[in-house]
Design a protein around this motif. Structure first.
Motif, PDB file in Angstrom:
ATOM      1  N   GLY A 118       4.493   3.474   1.012  1.00 19.77           N
ATOM      2  CA  GLY A 118       3.344   4.332   0.789  1.00 19.77           C
ATOM      3  C   GLY A 118       2.562   4.574   2.066  1.00 19.77           C
ATOM      4  N   THR A 119       2.455   3.529   2.905  1.00 17.78           N
ATOM      5  CA  THR A 119       1.730   3.678   4.175  1.00 17.78           C
ATOM      6  C   THR A 119       2.394   4.728   5.064  1.00 17.78           C
ATOM      7  OG1 THR A 119       1.141   1.331   4.039  1.00 17.78           O
ATOM      8  CG2 THR A 119       0.788   2.418   6.148  1.00 17.78           C
ATOM      9  N   TYR A 145      -7.897   2.179  -0.932  1.00 21.46           N
ATOM     10  CA  TYR A 145      -6.776   1.615  -0.182  1.00 21.46           C
ATOM     11  C   TYR A 145      -5.747   2.708   0.072  1.00 21.46           C
ATOM     12  CZ  TYR A 145      -3.036  -1.470   1.313  1.00 21.46           C
ATOM     13  OH  TYR A 145      -2.059  -2.087   2.049  1.00 21.46           O
ATOM     14  N   HIS A 146      -5.370   2.887   1.347  1.00 22.68           N
ATOM     15  CA  HIS A 146      -4.343   3.885   1.674  1.00 22.68           C
ATOM     16  C   HIS A 146      -3.182   3.289   2.458  1.00 22.68           C
ATOM     17  CE1 HIS A 146      -6.721   7.183   0.108  1.00 22.68           C
ATOM     18  NE2 HIS A 146      -7.750   6.796   0.821  1.00 22.68           N
ATOM     19  N   THR A 195      -7.506   9.172  -3.496  1.00 25.50           N
ATOM     20  CA  THR A 195      -6.548   8.605  -4.443  1.00 25.50           C
ATOM     21  C   THR A 195      -6.657   9.372  -5.767  1.00 25.50           C
ATOM     22  OG1 THR A 195      -8.175   6.940  -5.076  1.00 25.50           O
ATOM     23  CG2 THR A 195      -6.558   6.303  -3.408  1.00 25.50           C
ATOM     24  N   HIS A 199      -9.177   3.348  -8.020  1.00 24.76           N
ATOM     25  CA  HIS A 199      -8.503   2.130  -8.490  1.00 24.76           C
ATOM     26  C   HIS A 199      -8.667   0.985  -7.493  1.00 24.76           C
ATOM     27  CE1 HIS A 199      -5.470   3.722  -5.803  1.00 24.76           C
ATOM     28  NE2 HIS A 199      -4.991   4.610  -6.650  1.00 24.76           N
ATOM     29  N   ARG A 233      -0.070   5.040  -5.793  1.00 25.47           N
ATOM     30  CA  ARG A 233      -0.174   4.073  -6.876  1.00 25.47           C
ATOM     31  C   ARG A 233      -0.025   4.715  -8.255  1.00 25.47           C
ATOM     32  NH1 ARG A 233      -4.918  -0.346  -6.865  1.00 25.47           N
ATOM     33  NH2 ARG A 233      -4.490  -0.059  -4.636  1.00 25.47           N
TER      34      ARG A 233
END
Ligand code: PMP
Length: 408
Positions: A118-119, A145-146, A195, A199, A233
């Motif tokens: 994902g990063t 969060y990324h 996002t 979450h 996610r």
């Protein structure tokens, strides 16, 4: 033979040869003592740990297992490709087939490119946005969060101020704060990153407010910046066409990973025609980004999810769990907060800022063979059946009783 009572010994050996015994979000030291660190095998919605205990699982490997562990159709497609080749000197024909499948499935997508984590995908989206706009500023929601590289990792250890120099923050679901951050970026605004819903760990989840999503779209339309949806996610758990499709807001770029290949390592960026030239201008690659086995798995996963009603099934099972938990919490007089989409549930206890109740509750369910998380969102899969939910609810009933007995 299945392992017996190995977790403690493995942790001791790990402490000597692995920094901190384990890195990142899967470090069981972040969890109560009842949680295992090491797992031996998995199937459907069940896990077996290195002590020989069996669990009904509600984490799905932190998301990837959208059809369930070792899905036979996905594994058969992956095995067939493995017999042909995985890493080669270039991609297999499946690359084109998978890109066509995503372009046909994801509403905003005119093209796709693939990586592993994902990063990789979120970072590539940021790079494409900057290449396309020749601007620098990226708006990121506070606390979102990324990924785990310097521009976005939650720990500032090893991160320089320069790594974050062009990251500006807004509050998720707050159109005014988004507008203020866009004003601060001025004519240097390259992208707004969001996002699919809020979450963040350790706090109630929030679905994306339509007015917030529309404001993000409008600010990008007015400035030429890229609207980037981080669907790593939530992707393929809320809507097969993209998580903001039900809101009627289409991003320019989306980052995908986790559920895309039911556990095989793969990530994707999808984009619109306006960002195609920039996406071909940047240089991105990785030794393992073109593995054909993961692409075969992704084609099988997306097809099965689309044709098999998996998302509706996950939502129904999540709702069955949520309804059961709400009734039990009320019966035991315990204040429980449930938030987010039913298929990605988070449970927190009232008055539990130190997570003592959540830690006791999930420790009690883990001891009874049900793996729930005390402060991170959980994940349902299409392998969860009504009988699994009902079996989980037997464990949670006892766990609520323990919370009520200790905390009143
Ligand atoms: N974005 C979001 C929203 C995520 O949830 C995650 C992973 N938890 C990432 C990016 C990073 O993905 P990965 O861990 O695969 O690099």
């Amino acid at each position: 033979a299945p392992p017996r009572d190995q977790d403690r010994a493995l942790r001791e050996r790990a402490r000597k040869v692995i920094p901190g015994g384990m890195w990142g979000h899967m470090n069981a030291a972040r969890l109560p003592a009842a949680f295992p660190q090491f797992f031996w095998r998995a199937e459907g919605c069940r896990l077996w740990d290195a002590d020989g205990n069996e669990y009904l699982d509600f984490m799905c490997g932190f998301g990837p297992m959208v059809l369930g562990y070792r899905d036979p159709d996905v594994d058969a497609a992956a095995a067939a490709q493995a017999r042909l080749g995985d890493i080669m000197n270039g991609p297999s024909p499946l690359l084109v087939e998978l890109a066509e499948l995503l372009v046909g499935t994801v509403a905003h997508a005119d093209w796709a490119l693939f990586s592993k984590n994902g990063t990789d995908a979120t970072t590539t989206c940021v790079t494409i946005a900057r290449a396309a706009t020749r601007r620098r500023k990226i708006l990121v929601a506070r606390g979102s969060y990324h990924g785990a590289v310097p521009w976005c990792t939650p720990s500032l250890a090893g991160v320089t101020a320069e790594d974050r120099a062009h990251i500006l923050h807004y509050d998720y679901n707050d159109p005014d704060s988004l507008e203020a951050a866009a004003q601060e970026a001025g004519d240097d605004l390259a992208a707004i990153l969001a996002t699919a819903f809020r979450h963040d760990a350790r706090r109630d989840q929030e679905l994306a407010a339509p007015a917030f999503a529309r404001k993000a779209r409008a600010l990008c339309d007015a400035s030429g910046a890229a609207l980037v949806l981080d669907d790593v996610r939530a992707g393929f758990r809320l809507d097969i066409a993209g998580s903001w499709e039900p809101l009627g807001v289409r991003p320019d770029l989306s980052a995908w990973s986790k559920a895309i290949a039911n556990g095989y390592a793969l990530a994707a960026v999808t984009g619109s025609d306006a960002f195609r030239a920039a996406a071909s201008e940047i240089f991105v690659t990785g030794s393992f980004w073109c593995t054909a086995v993961a692409m075969a798995a992704a084609i099988a996963t997306i097809g099965k999810l689309r044709d098999g009603g998996g998302i509706a099934q996950m939502a129904a099972m999540g709702q069955r769990l949520r309804d059961g938990l709400a009734a039990q919490a009320a019966a035991h007089g315990v204040g429980l907060r449930q938030s987010g989409p039913a298929q990605m549930p988070l449970i927190l206890f009232e008055g539990d800022s130190d997570f003592e109740r959540g830690n006791l509750f999930t420790s009690e369910t883990v001891r009874r063979g049900v793996y729930l998380h005390p402060w991170h969102n959980m994940f349902l899969s299409a392998a969860h059946r009504p009988a699994d939910i009902d079996r989980a609810l037997e464990a949670t009933d006892a766990a609520f009783a323990a919370v009520a007995a200790r905390f009143g």
